[in-house]
Design a protein around this motif. Structure first.
Motif, PDB file in Angstrom:
ATOM      1  N   TYR A   1      96.423  58.438 -24.007  1.00 56.41           N
ATOM      2  CA  TYR A   1      95.610  58.327 -25.220  1.00 56.41           C
ATOM      3  C   TYR A   1      94.225  58.955 -25.092  1.00 56.41           C
ATOM      4  CZ  TYR A   1      94.011  54.399 -22.378  1.00 56.41           C
ATOM      5  OH  TYR A   1      93.541  53.644 -21.339  1.00 56.41           O
TER       6      TYR A   1
ATOM      7  N   LEU B   1      94.480  41.518  -9.429  1.00 60.86           N
ATOM      8  CA  LEU B   1      95.196  40.303  -9.796  1.00 60.86           C
ATOM      9  C   LEU B   1      96.323  40.748 -10.716  1.00 60.86           C
ATOM     10  CD1 LEU B   1      92.121  38.067 -10.724  1.00 60.86           C
ATOM     11  CD2 LEU B   1      93.530  37.848  -8.674  1.00 60.86           C
TER      12      LEU B   1
ATOM     13  N   GLN C   1      93.923  47.632 -26.382  1.00 57.76           N
ATOM     14  CA  GLN C   1      93.296  48.825 -26.955  1.00 57.76           C
ATOM     15  C   GLN C   1      94.032  49.448 -28.139  1.00 57.76           C
ATOM     16  OE1 GLN C   1      92.849  52.098 -24.139  1.00 57.76           O
ATOM     17  NE2 GLN C   1      93.246  53.466 -25.872  1.00 57.76           N
TER      18      GLN C   1
ATOM     19  N   GLU D   1      87.479  44.213 -24.351  1.00 56.02           N
ATOM     20  CA  GLU D   1      87.593  45.607 -24.756  1.00 56.02           C
ATOM     21  C   GLU D   1      86.913  45.835 -26.107  1.00 56.02           C
ATOM     22  OE1 GLU D   1      91.610  47.400 -23.657  1.00 56.02           O
ATOM     23  OE2 GLU D   1      92.127  45.290 -23.869  1.00 56.02           O
TER      24      GLU D   1
ATOM     25  N   GLY E   1      86.669  44.437 -16.671  1.00 55.54           N
ATOM     26  CA  GLY E   1      87.393  43.365 -15.987  1.00 55.54           C
ATOM     27  C   GLY E   1      86.432  42.242 -15.622  1.00 55.54           C
TER      28      GLY E   1
ATOM     29  N   THR F   1      96.760  45.840 -22.142  1.00 56.66           N
ATOM     30  CA  THR F   1      95.516  46.218 -22.812  1.00 56.66           C
ATOM     31  C   THR F   1      95.671  45.918 -24.302  1.00 56.66           C
ATOM     32  OG1 THR F   1      94.094  48.065 -23.448  1.00 56.66           O
ATOM     33  CG2 THR F   1      96.361  48.628 -23.011  1.00 56.66           C
TER      34      THR F   1
ATOM     35  N   PHE G   1      86.228  50.870 -24.326  1.00 57.97           N
ATOM     36  CA  PHE G   1      86.422  50.662 -22.895  1.00 57.97           C
ATOM     37  C   PHE G   1      86.865  49.234 -22.620  1.00 57.97           C
ATOM     38  CE2 PHE G   1      81.781  50.117 -23.666  1.00 57.97           C
ATOM     39  CZ  PHE G   1      81.564  48.835 -23.169  1.00 57.97           C
TER      40      PHE G   1
ATOM     41  N   GLU H   1      99.385  51.170 -20.926  1.00 54.85           N
ATOM     42  CA  GLU H   1      98.915  51.881 -19.739  1.00 54.85           C
ATOM     43  C   GLU H   1     100.147  52.361 -18.968  1.00 54.85           C
ATOM     44  OE1 GLU H   1      95.717  52.575 -18.940  1.00 54.85           O
ATOM     45  OE2 GLU H   1      94.939  51.609 -20.723  1.00 54.85           O
TER      46      GLU H   1
ATOM     47  N   ARG I   1      99.188  42.861 -15.343  1.00 52.82           N
ATOM     48  CA  ARG I   1      99.634  44.122 -14.716  1.00 52.82           C
ATOM     49  C   ARG I   1     100.519  43.786 -13.516  1.00 52.82           C
ATOM     50  NH1 ARG I   1      95.221  48.288 -15.862  1.00 52.82           N
ATOM     51  NH2 ARG I   1      94.807  47.696 -18.017  1.00 52.82           N
TER      52      ARG I   1
ATOM     53  N   ARG J   1      89.278  58.482 -27.663  1.00 52.28           N
ATOM     54  CA  ARG J   1      90.737  58.531 -27.861  1.00 52.28           C
ATOM     55  C   ARG J   1      91.138  59.857 -28.513  1.00 52.28           C
ATOM     56  NH1 ARG J   1      90.124  54.310 -24.605  1.00 52.28           N
ATOM     57  NH2 ARG J   1      89.401  52.435 -25.658  1.00 52.28           N
TER      58      ARG J   1
ATOM     59  N   GLU K   1     101.141  45.217 -10.961  1.00 54.34           N
ATOM     60  CA  GLU K   1     100.795  46.238  -9.975  1.00 54.34           C
ATOM     61  C   GLU K   1     101.183  45.747  -8.598  1.00 54.34           C
ATOM     62  OE1 GLU K   1      96.950  48.691 -11.482  1.00 54.34           O
ATOM     63  OE2 GLU K   1      96.821  46.537 -11.401  1.00 54.34           O
TER      64      GLU K   1
ATOM     65  N   GLU L   1      85.175  50.104  -9.208  1.00 50.60           N
ATOM     66  CA  GLU L   1      85.326  50.153 -10.675  1.00 50.60           C
ATOM     67  C   GLU L   1      85.333  48.774 -11.346  1.00 50.60           C
ATOM     68  OE1 GLU L   1      89.009  52.050 -12.053  1.00 50.60           O
ATOM     69  OE2 GLU L   1      88.798  50.825 -13.851  1.00 50.60           O
ATOM     70  N   ILE L   2      84.502  48.649 -12.381  1.00 47.44           N
ATOM     71  CA  ILE L   2      84.579  47.434 -13.207  1.00 47.44           C
ATOM     72  C   ILE L   2      84.936  47.761 -14.659  1.00 47.44           C
ATOM     73  CG2 ILE L   2      83.086  45.958 -11.794  1.00 47.44           C
ATOM     74  CD1 ILE L   2      80.801  46.500 -13.797  1.00 47.44           C
ATOM     75  N   ILE L   3      84.742  49.042 -15.059  1.00 47.27           N
ATOM     76  CA  ILE L   3      85.075  49.428 -16.439  1.00 47.27           C
ATOM     77  C   ILE L   3      85.876  50.730 -16.416  1.00 47.27           C
ATOM     78  CG2 ILE L   3      84.126  50.336 -18.615  1.00 47.27           C
ATOM     79  CD1 ILE L   3      81.813  48.574 -18.472  1.00 47.27           C
TER      80      ILE L   3
HETATM   81  O1  4AD Z   1      90.846  51.093 -16.483  1.00 47.21           O
HETATM   82  P1  4AD Z   1      91.765  50.142 -17.197  1.00 47.21           P
HETATM   83  O2  4AD Z   1      93.198  50.174 -16.832  1.00 47.21           O
HETATM   84  O3  4AD Z   1      91.512  50.424 -18.733  1.00 47.21           O
HETATM   85  C1  4AD Z   1      92.258  49.972 -19.769  1.00 47.21           C
HETATM   86  O4  4AD Z   1      93.097  49.113 -19.722  1.00 47.21           O
HETATM   87  C2  4AD Z   1      91.813  50.552 -21.082  1.00 47.21           C
HETATM   88  N1  4AD Z   1      92.939  50.454 -22.046  1.00 47.21           N
HETATM   89  C3  4AD Z   1      90.605  49.820 -21.563  1.00 47.21           C
HETATM   90  C4  4AD Z   1      90.074  50.374 -22.850  1.00 47.21           C
HETATM   91  O5  4AD Z   1      89.671  51.516 -22.886  1.00 47.21           O
HETATM   92  N2  4AD Z   1      90.071  49.577 -23.885  1.00 47.21           N
HETATM   93  O6  4AD Z   1      91.231  48.649 -16.983  1.00 47.21           O
HETATM   94  C5  4AD Z   1      89.943  48.284 -17.369  1.00 47.21           C
HETATM   95  C6  4AD Z   1      89.327  47.335 -16.358  1.00 47.21           C
HETATM   96  C7  4AD Z   1      89.166  47.910 -14.960  1.00 47.21           C
HETATM   97  O7  4AD Z   1      87.999  48.695 -14.842  1.00 47.21           O
HETATM   98  C8  4AD Z   1      89.080  46.647 -14.131  1.00 47.21           C
HETATM   99  O8  4AD Z   1      87.779  46.101 -14.184  1.00 47.21           O
HETATM  100  C9  4AD Z   1      90.034  45.723 -14.852  1.00 47.21           C
HETATM  101  O9  4AD Z   1      90.163  46.192 -16.173  1.00 47.21           O
HETATM  102  N3  4AD Z   1      91.343  45.711 -14.178  1.00 47.21           N
HETATM  103  C10 4AD Z   1      91.751  44.754 -13.321  1.00 47.21           C
HETATM  104  N4  4AD Z   1      91.137  43.654 -12.865  1.00 47.21           N
HETATM  105  C11 4AD Z   1      91.818  42.863 -12.006  1.00 47.21           C
HETATM  106  N5  4AD Z   1      93.075  43.113 -11.593  1.00 47.21           N
HETATM  107  C12 4AD Z   1      93.738  44.217 -12.012  1.00 47.21           C
HETATM  108  N6  4AD Z   1      94.989  44.434 -11.629  1.00 47.21           N
HETATM  109  C13 4AD Z   1      93.076  45.094 -12.924  1.00 47.21           C
HETATM  110  N7  4AD Z   1      93.415  46.237 -13.553  1.00 47.21           N
HETATM  111  C14 4AD Z   1      92.354  46.593 -14.311  1.00 47.21           C
END
Ligand code: 4AD
Length: 503
Positions: free
Chosen positions: A402, A220, A189, A227, A474, A187, A471, A167, A210, A433, A212, A426-428
């Motif tokens: 991607y 978190l 993925q 996934e 979280g 991820t 997808f 990511e 992450r 790809r 972040e 957001e949860i997903i």
């Molecule tokens: O939208 P994200 O970044 O998607 C991916 O990582 C893709 N590679 C997934 C895929 O397509 N296989 O993260 C997916 C979900 C988010 O919607 C959220 O629910 C959770 O992961 N998430 C977090 N949860 C808690 N703390 C964080 N810092 C999060 N970052 C993402």
């Protein structure tokens, strides 16, 4: 001596009229001098044990009177149905055996701030709130595995140590790997895409990291993500999979955890309507909603409601504080103290929302096509819907390398975010790809990533490339949404956050 017929509180309904032995910890206790009421917790539930003077040996009765909260003990007694008691059953004690007498347990019903509770997480896990959330988390995790296992998916465990970003590069945690840098996974993925070409339908489920720099209620640094990845699927197919999956998790939690949802004050009727189909909006439609008049009115109305809620809470706090200043029974004082904790935490939340409302309303009104939706924008869109909302086809510039470019409009990608209902956000996140070698290479280079780090990933586009997608959901965000927790740190036993790791 204790009898051997040890039982769990959750099984008491099968033992009415019989003598059993419970083993657990004192959750609460009060005494009238002649009768002691001990609420015991044993990990499976709570049960009031009634100990009458004369029905147990005198020395046992006296010893019990001096036991502090969280002392551990075994209590033998006869089970009786008592609908007014917590859990619906009581134990009329005939004997007890103290295992460990405890004094001065630091978490009492009096007020504790969140910082104190997080520092004491090793003990706070025993609280009813954390226990209920933990039980629901257990169901969610079980439902996740069951859904994919029952629908022809193969579990593939992807690595935690990664050589390159999956990511945003800015959120990588670097690890010194024998003198070379590696990174904690953001991820699974990219590796799952390899596996999808072997098994067709796969999923991975594990901790995700992450770095972040975000201290919000939704972030978190270590969280759990599941996934799925599917070969031969398009965007409508992914949305259908996601809505069936989320609806299945919700149904399982409603089936297995109603009492815990009730204890947590979750909005059960709102969960009961979570069934396919969910709402579907394109990103462009979401932007129109955000910048439209309806949203401006919605935000103004919300501000009024928040102010009214604040007034109601203030009144209730004043009422309780007045009661506390007078002469009242100890159990009432403890009950009031517990209610005050909840009210003050609700108040804190409402004050933050009152402060943020005008800022968020302004950000929505000024939103321009091209940016990723921010947390507050997601909140607004999801507050305006009673079921989860898919937002699809975001601008390519705002999204990961991607994601497949849309065939009808090359400014957008074939992706989606799922915003949970009622303002949770957001949860997903997921997408189809990019399966074309040249297009993918171009996207990698445009994002400033080193293509040599992705040679194996590019290879998938050389050998039997197929349309595919998936997808990530979280886990903590999903649990916070289901249980109505304002902050996702409550939804994992030992949270890791940007500013603090407590224990
Ligand atoms: O939208 P994200 O970044 O998607 C991916 O990582 C893709 N590679 C997934 C895929 O397509 N296989 O993260 C997916 C979900 C988010 O919607 C959220 O629910 C959770 O992961 N998430 C977090 N949860 C808690 N703390 C964080 N810092 C999060 N970052 C993402």
């Amino acid at each position: 001596m204790m009898k051997n017929n040890k039982s769990y509180i959750s099984q008491l309904k099968d033992f009415v009229g019989q003598e059993v032995t419970l083993a657990g910890w004192i959750y609460q206790a009060r005494s009238s001098g002649k009768v002691q009421f001990i609420i015991l917790r044993d990990g499976s539930g709570l049960c009031q044990c009634v100990v009458e003077k004369g029905k147990v040996p005198d020395d046992v009765f006296d010893k019990l009177e001096h036991l502090g909260q969280e002392s551990s003990l075994m209590i033998t007694g006869v089970v009786r149905a008592e609908p007014r008691s917590v859990g619906g059953y009581e134990l009329a004690a005939t004997n007890t055996q103290v295992i460990h007498a405890t004094a001065d347990y630091p978490i009492t019903p009096k007020e504790h701030g969140i910082d104190f509770l997080l520092k004491h997480r090793h003990l706070h896990l025993r609280s009813q709130r954390q226990w209920c959330i933990g039980k629901i988390r257990h169901t969610v995790v079980d439902a996740i595995r069951r859904f994919f296992n029952d629908n022809g998916f193969t579990l593939v465990d992807t690595p935690i140590l990664m050589a390159a970003a999956g990511e945003e590069e800015q959120s990588l945690f670097e690890v010194d790997y024998f003198g070379e840098p590696l990174y904690l996974t953001q991820t699974g993925q990219l590796h799952l895409e390899c596996a999808a070409a072997s098994f067709g339908k796969v999923y991975c489920f594990g901790p995700t990291f992450r770095a972040e720099k975000s201290k919000t209620r939704r972030h978190l640094t270590e969280f759990w993500m599941v996934e799925p990845e599917v070969a031969f699927i398009d965007l409508p197919g992914l949305l259908e999979l996601a809505e069936n999956f989320v609806s299945y998790i919700v149904a399982r939690v409603l089936q297995d955890n109603k009492p815990q949802l009730e204890t947590l004050g979750a909005d059960i009727p709102a969960l009961e309507i979570i069934k396919p189909p969910f709402y579907r909006l394109t990103y462009t439609q979401a932007v129109e909603i955000l910048t439209g008049e309806k949203t401006a009115n919605f935000m103004a109305e919300q501000l009024n409601q928040l102010k009214q809620q604040k007034e109601t809470i203030e009144k209730r706090i004043a009422e309780i504080e007045k009661e506390q200043a007078g002469q009242i029974k100890q159990w009432k004082r403890d009950k009031n103290a517990a209610e005050l904790i909840d009210l003050r935490s609700d108040m804190e939340e409402i004050n933050i929302r009152i402060e943020n409302n005008p800022k968020h309303a302004q950000a929505a009104a000024e939103f321009r096509w091209g940016k990723d939706l921010g947390g507050s924008d997601e909140t607004i869109v999801s507050q305006m819907h009673d079921k989860p909302v898919f937002v699809t086809n975001y601008p390519a510039q705002a999204k990961a390398f991607y994601m497949k470019t849309d065939t009808d409009n090359n400014k957008v990608v074939q992706n989606f975010d799922l915003l949970a209902s009622k303002g949770f956000g957001e949860i997903i996140g997921g997408s189809v790809r990019e399966d074309n070698y040249d297009m993918l290479l171009k996207r990698i280079e445009e994002k400033g990533l080193k293509s040599e780090n992705y040679s194996w990933y590019l290879d998938l586009r050389k050998f039997g490339s197929v349309p595919h997608g998936g997808f990530g959901l979280g886990v903590e965000r999903t649990i916070a949404w289901l249980t109505g927790q304002p902050h996702i740190r409550q939804c994992i036993a030992f949270p890791r956050m940007m500013d603090k790791v407590y224990i």
